[in-house]
Motif scaffolding. Sequence first.
Motif, mmCIF file in Angstrom:
data_model
loop_
_atom_site.group_PDB
_atom_site.id
_atom_site.type_symbol
_atom_site.label_atom_id
_atom_site.label_comp_id
_atom_site.label_asym_id
_atom_site.label_seq_id
_atom_site.Cartn_x
_atom_site.Cartn_y
_atom_site.Cartn_z
ATOM 1 N N ARG A 64 0.825 -1.335 0.021
ATOM 2 C CA ARG A 64 0.055 -0.102 0.110
ATOM 3 C C ARG A 64 0.736 1.420 -0.130
ATOM 4 O O ARG A 64 0.568 2.306 -0.450
ATOM 5 C CB ARG A 64 -1.053 0.130 1.205
ATOM 6 N N ALA A 65 2.297 1.297 0.546
ATOM 7 C CA ALA A 65 2.854 2.227 0.676
ATOM 8 C C ALA A 65 3.553 2.704 -0.914
ATOM 9 O O ALA A 65 3.814 3.950 -1.124
ATOM 10 C CB ALA A 65 4.180 2.319 1.388
ATOM 11 N N THR A 66 3.119 1.851 -1.882
ATOM 12 C CA THR A 66 3.755 2.141 -3.225
ATOM 13 C C THR A 66 2.659 2.935 -3.932
ATOM 14 O O THR A 66 2.772 3.383 -5.216
ATOM 15 C CB THR A 66 4.100 0.892 -3.876
ATOM 16 N N TYR A 67 1.429 3.144 -3.413
ATOM 17 C CA TYR A 67 0.150 3.575 -4.156
ATOM 18 C C TYR A 67 0.704 5.202 -4.210
ATOM 19 O O TYR A 67 0.669 5.727 -3.329
ATOM 20 C CB TYR A 67 -1.005 3.462 -3.399
ATOM 21 N N ASP A 68 0.284 5.593 -5.313
ATOM 22 C CA ASP A 68 0.265 7.020 -5.625
ATOM 23 C C ASP A 68 -0.851 7.829 -5.467
ATOM 24 O O ASP A 68 -1.606 7.340 -6.229
ATOM 25 C CB ASP A 68 1.139 7.404 -6.983
ATOM 26 N N ARG A 69 -0.637 8.530 -4.579
ATOM 27 C CA ARG A 69 -2.302 9.090 -3.933
ATOM 28 C C ARG A 69 -2.832 10.195 -5.272
ATOM 29 O O ARG A 69 -4.056 10.320 -5.229
ATOM 30 C CB ARG A 69 -1.763 9.900 -2.813
ATOM 31 N N GLU A 70 -1.931 10.525 -6.040
ATOM 32 C CA GLU A 70 -2.473 11.311 -7.446
ATOM 33 C C GLU A 70 -3.132 10.660 -8.459
ATOM 34 O O GLU A 70 -3.590 11.055 -9.291
ATOM 35 C CB GLU A 70 -1.346 12.114 -7.756
ATOM 36 N N ARG A 71 -3.168 9.354 -8.324
ATOM 37 C CA ARG A 71 -3.416 8.442 -9.438
ATOM 38 C C ARG A 71 -4.676 7.480 -9.126
ATOM 39 O O ARG A 71 -5.114 7.609 -7.934
ATOM 40 C CB ARG A 71 -2.324 7.117 -9.819
ATOM 41 N N ALA A 72 -5.501 7.003 -9.908
ATOM 42 C CA ALA A 72 -6.608 6.179 -9.807
ATOM 43 C C ALA A 72 -6.275 4.881 -8.909
ATOM 44 O O ALA A 72 -5.261 4.294 -9.294
ATOM 45 C CB ALA A 72 -7.160 5.883 -11.135
ATOM 46 N N ALA A 75 -6.650 1.466 -11.128
ATOM 47 C CA ALA A 75 -5.899 1.034 -12.022
ATOM 48 C C ALA A 75 -4.519 0.353 -11.427
ATOM 49 O O ALA A 75 -3.945 -0.711 -11.936
ATOM 50 C CB ALA A 75 -5.168 2.260 -12.675
ATOM 51 N N TRP A 76 -4.298 1.065 -9.933
ATOM 52 C CA TRP A 76 -3.240 0.425 -9.385
ATOM 53 C C TRP A 76 -3.505 -1.162 -8.916
ATOM 54 O O TRP A 76 -3.023 -1.965 -8.898
ATOM 55 C CB TRP A 76 -2.757 1.061 -8.282
ATOM 56 N N LEU A 77 -4.678 -1.095 -8.601
ATOM 57 C CA LEU A 77 -5.397 -2.528 -8.025
ATOM 58 C C LEU A 77 -5.356 -3.643 -9.279
ATOM 59 O O LEU A 77 -4.804 -4.506 -8.848
ATOM 60 C CB LEU A 77 -6.572 -2.314 -7.468
ATOM 61 N N PHE A 110 -13.876 -1.218 -14.157
ATOM 62 C CA PHE A 110 -13.046 -0.079 -13.953
ATOM 63 C C PHE A 110 -12.332 0.403 -14.824
ATOM 64 O O PHE A 110 -11.915 1.614 -14.991
ATOM 65 C CB PHE A 110 -12.568 -0.364 -12.472
ATOM 66 N N GLU A 111 -11.191 -0.466 -15.265
ATOM 67 C CA GLU A 111 -10.159 0.303 -16.145
ATOM 68 C C GLU A 111 -10.227 0.969 -17.230
ATOM 69 O O GLU A 111 -9.983 1.885 -17.283
ATOM 70 C CB GLU A 111 -9.285 -1.283 -16.515
ATOM 71 N N PRO A 112 -11.161 0.768 -18.304
ATOM 72 C CA PRO A 112 -11.387 1.485 -19.289
ATOM 73 C C PRO A 112 -12.119 2.958 -18.799
ATOM 74 O O PRO A 112 -11.386 4.010 -19.447
ATOM 75 C CB PRO A 112 -12.386 0.883 -20.049
ATOM 76 N N ALA A 113 -12.686 2.812 -17.830
ATOM 77 C CA ALA A 113 -13.303 4.336 -17.538
ATOM 78 C C ALA A 113 -12.343 5.107 -16.701
ATOM 79 O O ALA A 113 -12.237 5.980 -16.813
ATOM 80 C CB ALA A 113 -14.543 4.002 -16.582
ATOM 81 N N THR A 114 -11.663 4.170 -16.005
ATOM 82 C CA THR A 114 -10.478 5.161 -15.204
ATOM 83 C C THR A 114 -9.364 5.493 -15.938
ATOM 84 O O THR A 114 -8.979 6.469 -15.879
ATOM 85 C CB THR A 114 -10.086 4.053 -14.066
#
Length: 179
Positions: A64-72, A75-77, A110-114
């Motif tokens: 979870r620490a690698t998640y970029d708070r500025e991104r969706a 997409a990360w999941l 999720f992905e296409p919309a995101t």
Amino acid sequence: MRADEDVLRGLMLDGLGGDAAAHAVLLRMLVPVLRGFYRRRANGGDDDIEDLVQETLIAVHSRRATYDRERAFTAWLFAIARYKMVDHFRRVRRLHPIEGLEDVLLAEDFEPATLARIDVEELLGALPAKQASMIRATRLDGLSVAEAAEAGGIGESDVKVSVHRGLKALMARIQGGAR
């Protein structure tokens, strides 16, 4: 509560901020999302799907620490989920036809919309603020020119000009491949 991008991202951010309850809710909400993702793609039994879900939840928690708070968030999941699925295919030596593999690796919900939302936001971010906000208001939010003008505190002709110039700039950027 419906598991959509805004809800999941909010829970992730709260969890990163130290809210353990939000993190627990996030992980619980991800279970049916991931089950659906793997059922549509993994062609495995229920045990395989549950293993993949649990491995993905562990990865989401531990990384979870690698998640970029500025991104969706989704997409990360789903990037994590795809890697877990590929690892699973390798581990069980299950062959999967190459044709249609992109369908297997994409999250339908999720992905296409995101990704589209990220692309649109990136494109609009390159425009002057007034043009971007008027395009958002009229083209994305569905406001009429009159409603957008009132909300923006500008005249209707100014809205039309801003939208026209903004769309023209976006078309030039897209057609020219400019970044």
